[in-house]
Design an enzyme around this catalytic site. Structure first.
Site, PDB file in Angstrom:
ATOM      1  N   GLU A 209      37.173  48.121  49.413  1.00  0.00           N
ATOM      2  CA  GLU A 209      38.533  46.631  49.126  1.00  0.00           C
ATOM      3  C   GLU A 209      39.849  47.062  49.992  1.00  0.00           C
ATOM      4  O   GLU A 209      40.288  47.004  49.625  1.00  0.00           O
ATOM      5  CB  GLU A 209      37.703  46.141  48.338  1.00  0.00           C
ATOM      6  CG  GLU A 209      36.458  44.953  48.355  1.00  0.00           C
ATOM      7  CD  GLU A 209      36.778  43.987  47.140  1.00  0.00           C
ATOM      8  OE1 GLU A 209      36.829  44.748  45.945  1.00  0.00           O
ATOM      9  OE2 GLU A 209      35.819  43.357  46.880  1.00  0.00           O
TER      10      GLU A 209
ATOM     11  N   ASP B 111      39.810  39.751  40.016  1.00  0.00           N
ATOM     12  CA  ASP B 111      38.770  39.128  38.676  1.00  0.00           C
ATOM     13  C   ASP B 111      40.320  38.786  37.961  1.00  0.00           C
ATOM     14  O   ASP B 111      40.327  38.014  36.369  1.00  0.00           O
ATOM     15  CB  ASP B 111      38.485  40.305  38.322  1.00  0.00           C
ATOM     16  CG  ASP B 111      37.060  40.614  38.660  1.00  0.00           C
ATOM     17  OD1 ASP B 111      36.307  39.858  39.290  1.00  0.00           O
ATOM     18  OD2 ASP B 111      36.861  41.965  39.564  1.00  0.00           O
TER      19      ASP B 111
ATOM     20  N   SER C  50      32.460  35.571  45.423  1.00  0.00           N
ATOM     21  CA  SER C  50      31.868  33.850  45.366  1.00  0.00           C
ATOM     22  C   SER C  50      33.486  33.560  46.645  1.00  0.00           C
ATOM     23  O   SER C  50      33.518  32.361  46.960  1.00  0.00           O
ATOM     24  CB  SER C  50      31.621  33.555  44.112  1.00  0.00           C
ATOM     25  OG  SER C  50      32.272  33.382  43.113  1.00  0.00           O
TER      26      SER C  50
ATOM     27  N   ARG D 107      34.734  43.838  39.874  1.00  0.00           N
ATOM     28  CA  ARG D 107      33.514  43.530  39.084  1.00  0.00           C
ATOM     29  C   ARG D 107      32.436  43.095  40.251  1.00  0.00           C
ATOM     30  O   ARG D 107      31.322  43.569  39.410  1.00  0.00           O
ATOM     31  CB  ARG D 107      34.061  42.560  38.361  1.00  0.00           C
ATOM     32  CG  ARG D 107      34.604  43.213  37.288  1.00  0.00           C
ATOM     33  CD  ARG D 107      34.867  41.987  35.994  1.00  0.00           C
ATOM     34  NE  ARG D 107      35.972  42.608  34.963  1.00  0.00           N
ATOM     35  CZ  ARG D 107      36.930  41.888  35.004  1.00  0.00           C
ATOM     36  NH1 ARG D 107      36.770  40.650  34.645  1.00  0.00           N
ATOM     37  NH2 ARG D 107      37.826  42.251  34.461  1.00  0.00           N
ATOM     38  N   GLY D 108      32.610  42.801  40.941  1.00  0.00           N
ATOM     39  CA  GLY D 108      31.486  43.058  42.069  1.00  0.00           C
ATOM     40  C   GLY D 108      30.581  44.755  43.149  1.00  0.00           C
ATOM     41  O   GLY D 108      29.583  44.650  43.503  1.00  0.00           O
TER      42      GLY D 108
ATOM     43  N   GLY E 166      38.912  37.429  47.174  1.00  0.00           N
ATOM     44  CA  GLY E 166      39.542  37.244  45.458  1.00  0.00           C
ATOM     45  C   GLY E 166      39.698  38.748  44.258  1.00  0.00           C
ATOM     46  O   GLY E 166      39.907  39.858  45.017  1.00  0.00           O
TER      47      GLY E 166
ATOM     48  N   LYS F 250      42.021  32.420  36.642  1.00  0.00           N
ATOM     49  CA  LYS F 250      42.349  34.554  36.377  1.00  0.00           C
ATOM     50  C   LYS F 250      43.564  34.870  36.515  1.00  0.00           C
ATOM     51  O   LYS F 250      43.354  36.146  36.652  1.00  0.00           O
ATOM     52  CB  LYS F 250      41.317  34.805  38.473  1.00  0.00           C
ATOM     53  CG  LYS F 250      40.390  34.255  39.225  1.00  0.00           C
ATOM     54  CD  LYS F 250      39.464  35.004  38.643  1.00  0.00           C
ATOM     55  CE  LYS F 250      37.617  35.047  39.369  1.00  0.00           C
ATOM     56  NZ  LYS F 250      37.633  35.014  40.183  1.00  0.00           N
TER      57      LYS F 250
HETATM   58  O1  DER Z   1      34.539  41.761  43.210  1.00  0.00           O
HETATM   59  C1  DER Z   1      35.811  42.445  43.335  1.00  0.00           C
HETATM   60  O2  DER Z   1      36.261  42.771  44.203  1.00  0.00           O
HETATM   61  C2  DER Z   1      35.655  39.706  44.094  1.00  0.00           C
HETATM   62  O3  DER Z   1      36.677  40.065  44.859  1.00  0.00           O
HETATM   63  C3  DER Z   1      35.776  39.811  42.339  1.00  0.00           C
HETATM   64  O4  DER Z   1      37.421  39.949  42.366  1.00  0.00           O
HETATM   65  C4  DER Z   1      36.736  38.462  42.601  1.00  0.00           C
HETATM   66  O5  DER Z   1      34.919  38.065  42.488  1.00  0.00           O
HETATM   67  P1  DER Z   1      34.921  36.648  42.683  1.00  0.00           P
HETATM   68  O6  DER Z   1      35.924  35.478  43.644  1.00  0.00           O
HETATM   69  O7  DER Z   1      33.309  36.344  42.727  1.00  0.00           O
HETATM   70  O8  DER Z   1      35.450  35.853  40.898  1.00  0.00           O
END
Ligand code: DER
Length: 235
Positions: free
Chosen positions: A107, A88, A30, A100-101, A86, A125
């Protein structure tokens, strides 16, 4: 600011770090979604020219196409100028938990090929140690004999107090990554203890393990948005 507004503030600040002609790794999640929207806006305004995006997931690829960002692959651009994504969790040494996505593998590959890897987070975070927030550390594994791989992971951490691991399930079926693999979610009640690189090596040596969500010594900058609307850039 709400968490979503903080994510947007961090994402917009990171977009200012992109210059024309750059090859840009596009993160997943997100917070990265806000970055992608802002990047597209700057391109359509003409503030940024000749940007090429390298998506870190099918979801991000679809989002970037809709936003009108030209895309390419690592094959054509083995060196990425900057990746923005992003996380976690972020520890004081900039080690991350990501994935977590479910997109940790692509990535990690793309962000590992980047000159600069900028992490964009809201302040919730930031953690003292990885795995300490009670949320999982994901591991991507081959689906074949996954129960055996799960048992090997459990054995690896049998001395960790409060350790548990489980197959990530999505609507009663094993969650499948963009690469057609499964995810094991590891929980460390007290956070991951010991030398993170040693833990990483032990995990990656297990037959069936492809990659894990601890991004060690990879982030070059961390953009942290705070509830009061301020942003700090750590590097
Ligand atoms: O899944 C991932 O790697 C995302 O980047 C996660 O680490 C962060 O997701 P968010 O920006 O929705 O909190």
């Amino acid at each position: 600011l709400t968490q979503e507004e903080m994510k947007r503030v961090a994402a917009y600040r990171a977009a200012d770090m992109v210059a024309s002609d750059m090859v840009v790794g596009l993160g997943t999640g997100s917070t990265a979604a806000h970055f992608i929207d802002r990047l597209a806006e700057l391109m359509h305004k003409g503030s940024l020219k000749d940007i090429i995006g390298i998506p870190t997931s099918l979801k991000t690829e679809a989002h970037a196409i809709k936003a009108g960002i030209p895309l390419s692959t690592l094959k054509s651009h083995p060196i990425v100028d900057i990746s923005i994504d992003g996380a976690d969790e972020v520890d004081p040494q900039f080690n991350l938990v990501k994935g977590r996505g479910g997109s940790l593998f692509r990535e990690k590959m793309i962000e590992g090929a980047s000159r600069k890897f900028v992490v964009i987070v809201d302040e919730t975070k930031m953690v003292a140690c990885l795995g300490g927030s009670g949320l999982s550390v994901p591991v991507e594994i081959v689906p074949f004999s996954w129960k055996y791989t799960l048992s090997k992971i459990e054995k690896l951490f049998k001395d960790e107090t409060g350790f548990s691991a489980r197959l990530r399930v999505d609507q009663e079926k094993p969650f499948e990554t963009d690469n057609g693999n499964y995810i094991i979610e590891m929980f460390f009640e007290k956070g991951v203890s010991g030398d993170l690189n040693e833990v990483s090596d032990r995990l990656l040596r297990l037959t069936g393990v492809i990659e894990h969500g601890m991004f060690l010594d990879m982030a070059t900058n961390v953009v942290v948005a705070k509830t009061d609307g301020s942003v700090i850039i750590l590097n």
